[in-house]
Design a protein around this motif. Structure first.
Motif, PDB file in Angstrom:
ATOM      1  N   MET A  87       0.832  -1.191   0.000  1.00 36.39           N
ATOM      2  CA  MET A  87       0.000   0.000   0.000  1.00 36.39           C
ATOM      3  C   MET A  87       0.868   1.242   0.000  1.00 36.39           C
ATOM      4  N   HIS A 109      -8.307   3.148  -1.515  1.00 40.18           N
ATOM      5  CA  HIS A 109      -9.175   2.933  -0.362  1.00 40.18           C
ATOM      6  C   HIS A 109      -8.849   3.962   0.710  1.00 40.18           C
ATOM      7  N   MET A 111      -7.909   4.266   4.526  1.00 44.26           N
ATOM      8  CA  MET A 111      -7.366   3.406   5.567  1.00 44.26           C
ATOM      9  C   MET A 111      -7.727   4.020   6.905  1.00 44.26           C
TER      10      MET A 111
HETATM   11 CU   LIG Z   1      -4.222   0.954   3.118  1.00 41.50          CU
END
Ligand SMILES: [Cu+2]
Length: 153
Positions: A87, A109, A111
């Motif tokens: 990520m 996304h 987080m």
């Molecule tokens: Cu993430």
């Protein structure tokens, strides 16, 4: 319910709406669909997914996000490198005019880390999306079980 109680309820609701409208910044010409969070046990960081639809004539730049339920909300992107996924932090996310960008497993996304209250499947988590032009959008994300692949249409 008596007429008086009904009136009191109506007044209370009206007051609430007026108060929240005054405290909220302008909203962009955009809306959000399929907002959900994949729940994980043990207060692990979780990912939030959604489709951000830009209904306006200009590019909308998502600059940050926050939630009263999590200490930190970051914009991330998953990248598949060989066999494992990593990520990376994303500075901002542009949604072109009259188009949408999907935050989805394997890609962009939100987080969310350090829940401030116990979060369980079935909960709603409010997340405020802040855009570079100063507008904000508050969205309720549905918390779904760990094995879910998203909300049903
Ligand atoms: Cu993430």
């Amino acid at each position: 319910m008596t007429a008086l109680r009904q009136l009191a309820r109506t007044l209370a609701c009206t007051g609430l709406i007026a108060a929240s409208a005054a405290a909220t910044a302008a909203t962009p010409d955009a809306h959000v669909e399929h907002a959900w969070i994949r729940w994980l046990p043990a207060n692990l960081p979780v990912a939030g997914y959604a489709t951000i639809v830009n209904d306006g004539d200009g590019t909308l730049r998502l600059a940050s996000a926050s939630s009263p339920d999590y200490t930190s909300v970051m914009l991330h992107r998953s990248r598949l490198a060989q066999s494992d996924s990593t990520m990376v932090m994303v500075e901002h996310l542009d949604i072109p005019a009259h188009a949408n960008v999907k935050l989805a497993p394997g890609g962009y996304h939100l987080m969310l880390t350090h829940a401030r209250r116990p979060i369980r499947p079935g909960d709603k988590v409010p997340i405020t999306l802040s855009f570079a032009d100063g507008t904000t959008l508050q969205v309720d994300f549905s918390v779904l079980p760990a094995n879910s692949s998203g909300p049903a249409d």
